[in-house]
Design an enzyme around this catalytic site. Structure first.
Site, PDB file in Angstrom:
ATOM      1  N   GLU A 274      41.925 -92.961  54.067  1.00 41.31           N
ATOM      2  CA  GLU A 274      40.846 -91.960  54.061  1.00 41.31           C
ATOM      3  C   GLU A 274      41.231 -90.739  53.236  1.00 41.31           C
ATOM      4  O   GLU A 274      41.237 -89.612  53.736  1.00 41.31           O
ATOM      5  CB  GLU A 274      40.541 -91.516  55.498  1.00 41.31           C
ATOM      6  N   GLY A 276      41.053 -87.540  50.936  1.00 39.39           N
ATOM      7  CA  GLY A 276      40.041 -86.557  50.553  1.00 39.39           C
ATOM      8  C   GLY A 276      40.585 -85.673  49.445  1.00 39.39           C
ATOM      9  O   GLY A 276      40.351 -85.897  48.261  1.00 39.39           O
ATOM     10  N   ARG A 313      39.417 -70.940  51.561  1.00 38.60           N
ATOM     11  CA  ARG A 313      40.797 -71.348  51.837  1.00 38.60           C
ATOM     12  C   ARG A 313      41.795 -70.172  51.817  1.00 38.60           C
ATOM     13  O   ARG A 313      42.651 -70.101  52.688  1.00 38.60           O
ATOM     14  CB  ARG A 313      41.247 -72.459  50.880  1.00 38.60           C
ATOM     15  N   TYR A 317      43.452 -69.877  55.416  1.00 37.85           N
ATOM     16  CA  TYR A 317      44.816 -70.433  55.544  1.00 37.85           C
ATOM     17  C   TYR A 317      45.840 -69.652  54.736  1.00 37.85           C
ATOM     18  O   TYR A 317      46.969 -70.116  54.572  1.00 37.85           O
ATOM     19  CB  TYR A 317      44.864 -71.886  55.043  1.00 37.85           C
ATOM     20  N   CYS A 357      32.369 -57.714  52.487  1.00 40.56           N
ATOM     21  CA  CYS A 357      32.867 -56.565  53.254  1.00 40.56           C
ATOM     22  C   CYS A 357      33.912 -56.966  54.287  1.00 40.56           C
ATOM     23  O   CYS A 357      33.694 -56.826  55.492  1.00 40.56           O
ATOM     24  CB  CYS A 357      31.695 -55.881  53.929  1.00 40.56           C
ATOM     25  N   GLU A 358      34.997 -57.506  53.823  1.00 43.95           N
ATOM     26  CA  GLU A 358      36.118 -57.852  54.695  1.00 43.95           C
ATOM     27  C   GLU A 358      37.391 -57.766  53.862  1.00 43.95           C
ATOM     28  O   GLU A 358      37.411 -58.225  52.723  1.00 43.95           O
ATOM     29  CB  GLU A 358      36.025 -59.310  55.178  1.00 43.95           C
TER      30      GLU A 358
HETATM   31  N1  LLP Z   1      40.478 -88.419  57.761  1.00 43.68           N
HETATM   32  C1  LLP Z   1      40.252 -87.561  58.771  1.00 43.68           C
HETATM   33  C2  LLP Z   1      39.952 -88.087  60.094  1.00 43.68           C
HETATM   34  C3  LLP Z   1      40.324 -86.173  58.539  1.00 43.68           C
HETATM   35  O1  LLP Z   1      40.120 -85.330  59.550  1.00 43.68           O
HETATM   36  C4  LLP Z   1      40.624 -85.693  57.242  1.00 43.68           C
HETATM   37  C5  LLP Z   1      40.704 -84.262  56.975  1.00 43.68           C
HETATM   38  C6  LLP Z   1      40.822 -86.636  56.221  1.00 43.68           C
HETATM   39  C7  LLP Z   1      40.753 -87.980  56.512  1.00 43.68           C
HETATM   40  C8  LLP Z   1      41.116 -86.232  54.801  1.00 43.68           C
HETATM   41  O2  LLP Z   1      42.302 -85.534  54.688  1.00 43.68           O
HETATM   42  P1  LLP Z   1      42.860 -85.141  53.242  1.00 43.68           P
HETATM   43  O3  LLP Z   1      43.175 -86.420  52.515  1.00 43.68           O
HETATM   44  O4  LLP Z   1      41.794 -84.374  52.549  1.00 43.68           O
HETATM   45  O5  LLP Z   1      44.042 -84.328  53.535  1.00 43.68           O
HETATM   46  N2  LLP Z   1      39.935 -77.477  55.219  1.00 43.68           N
HETATM   47  C9  LLP Z   1      41.333 -77.789  55.115  1.00 43.68           C
HETATM   48  C10 LLP Z   1      41.604 -79.270  55.239  1.00 43.68           C
HETATM   49  C11 LLP Z   1      41.030 -79.878  56.497  1.00 43.68           C
HETATM   50  C12 LLP Z   1      41.261 -81.361  56.611  1.00 43.68           C
HETATM   51  C13 LLP Z   1      40.475 -81.938  57.719  1.00 43.68           C
HETATM   52  N3  LLP Z   1      40.579 -83.356  57.878  1.00 43.68           N
HETATM   53  C14 LLP Z   1      41.875 -77.215  53.812  1.00 43.68           C
HETATM   54  O6  LLP Z   1      41.111 -76.598  53.067  1.00 43.68           O
HETATM   55  O7  LLP Z   1      43.062 -77.310  53.539  1.00 43.68           O
END
Ligand code: LLP
Length: 429
Positions: A274, A276, A313, A317, A357-358
């Site tokens: 999976e 992303g 981000r 973070y 405004c932050e």
């Molecule tokens: N599968 C599940 C169940 C997930 O919760 C996630 C990401 C992925 C796959 C994909 O993960 P990746 O390959 O993208 O690392 N907003 C945060 C990242 C949150 C990730 C949430 N879950 C950021 O900007 O760093």
């Protein structure tokens, strides 16, 4: 920098298009994606998995623009979704519901129904309560639901605590020690068909060892189930592979896959992943323009037209994104900023901040750049969790999105209007 973003003459290009031309055409702030970069990332996965039964389920949450989903769908991708809305996006983009896995701890009855209706590949069930609910909903619809349990392997992903998901104190997945018992329970439910096991331990991982540790723990459960006659067809090892934002050195996709395959020790189940961020993160930039330069007593501020609502981000973070000038002062500079001794704008150190405004509204701290009002900047590595986490805070319409393919520029999402933002609101009598 990704190969698909580079300077040609003094101009930062995405593939064969100058970012300055896109800014002139579509205005700023604007997200720009490279189709070639998206394709290249996906192919690295499929090449590394050649000869193995597999499905790459792109994690839609990283960037859910329909054009991006469509590029991946055409390459044969499946999708990892976490809401009914994401399912609707996948279908609208031409994705195949039979290649969709549904993750998430809070699936509603309506979402379960929608996914059952669409005949998705698998529900990644995250709790005993969800198992019961799914059993009930599928039963009421006369459907059989394919399931895997998302197991929480309790391993440390060694990443930012907000995006670490595989520790037992996290809300995700079924406790490792309870997984076998829950599989037994599911096995006894005729409406549910057990097809796999799932785990996802976190995001932006820059080492392979936590992945390996998770696989090893998962395999112990797989073997325990097999001994009880519960055979699994697939193993879903989640996403989480990191990218380079600054100086991180994550494993290459091929090395990550090789490590996973090694840890699987000849298991032949279909492998689902999976990914992303690694597919989209470095395939996109956020274009922004300097509105004002505000020299301060302690710090100089460059106030740009992108803000934390566009790219959350850094605020959320404390994440680092490289910031490059779209037009460089000198031809051969290896550095983004101009060198001393040229007649160019001399570089200074700026806080790159938005208009919100932050104090948390910053894009980058202490960046050395040669810029002036109306200079264009590219916030790099913004393809993942940029637009998809954007908001309308301060009633800021969301940015336009553009995809470049060679020398072609496509507007893949129009800039939002304030009219759209207030359309659903009412004043009471
Ligand atoms: N599968 C599940 C169940 C997930 O919760 C996630 C990401 C992925 C796959 C994909 O993960 P990746 O390959 O993208 O690392 N907003 C945060 C990242 C949150 C990730 C949430 N879950 C950021 O900007 O760093």
């Amino acid at each position: 920098m990704d190969d698909h973003f580079n300077y040609q003459n003094k101009q930062l290009h995405v593939e064969r298009v100058a970012l300055a031309d896109i800014a002139a055409l579509q205005g700023t702030p604007c997200y720009v994606y490279s189709r070639a970069a998206l394709t290249s990332g996906f192919r690295q996965f499929s090449d590394a998995l050649q000869g193995r039964d597999h499905l790459i389920c792109y994690a839609v949450k990283a960037n859910s623009n329909l054009a991006i989903l469509n590029v991946f769908a055409r390459l044969g991708a499946g999708f990892d979704i976490v809401s009914g809305g994401e399912l609707q996006r996948v279908l609208a983009a031409g994705g195949d519901a039979r290649k969709v896995v549904f993750s998430g701890v809070g699936k509603t009855v309506a979402e379960l129904r929608m996914a059952l209706e669409a005949d998705i590949l698998c529900f990644n069930v995250e709790s005993a309560a969800e198992l019961d609910r799914l059993n009930e909903v599928a039963g009421s619809m006369g459907k059989v639901a394919a399931i895997s349990l998302r197991v929480n392997p309790d391993v440390d992903a060694k990443t930012h605590p907000y995006i670490s998901t595989g520790l037992k104190q996290n809300k995700f997945g079924v406790a490792y020690t309870e997984a076998v018992a829950l599989y037994r329970k599911a096995h006894a439910m005729p409406i549910l068909r057990i097809t796999g096991m799932d785990c996802h331990i976190g995001s932006q991982l820059t080492e392979t060892s936590p992945f390996i540790a998770a696989v090893e723990k998962v395999l112990v459960l797989v073997d325990a189930l097999a001994a009880e006659g519960i055979a699994l067809e697939h193993l879903d090892l989640g996403g989480g592979l990191g990218i380079c934002y600054q100086d991180e050195t994550p494993p290459a996709i091929a090395d990550y896959i090789a490590a996973l395959l090694g840890a699987l020790q000849g298991r032949t189940q279909k492998l689902i992943l999976e990914p992303g961020r690694v597919l989209v993160g470095n395939a996109g930039v956020l274009l922004t323009r300097v509105e004002y330069i505000k020299p301060g007593e302690e710090k100089n501020f460059a106030i740009v037209d992108a803000a934390m609502n566009d790219l959350m981000r850094p605020a959320l973070y404390d994440a680092y994104h490289d910031i490059l000038p779209v037009v460089r002062e000198t031809e051969n500079d290896t550095l983004p900023q101009a060198r001393e001794g040229t007649n160019a704008k001399s570089p200074s150190v700026f806080e790159i901040v938005g208009p919100i405004c932050e104090t948390g509204d910053f894009i980058g701290h202490a960046r050395e750049l040669a810029i002036a009002p109306s200079s264009l900047l590219a916030v790099m590595s913004a393809g993942a969790y940029g637009m998809s986490m954007s908001s309308n805070y301060n009633t800021r319409p969301r940015a336009a999105e553009v995809m470049v393919d060679g020398d072609q520029v496509y507007l893949v999402r129009e800039r939002e209007t304030v009219q759209q933002l207030i359309a659903g609101e009412k004043i009471i009598a």
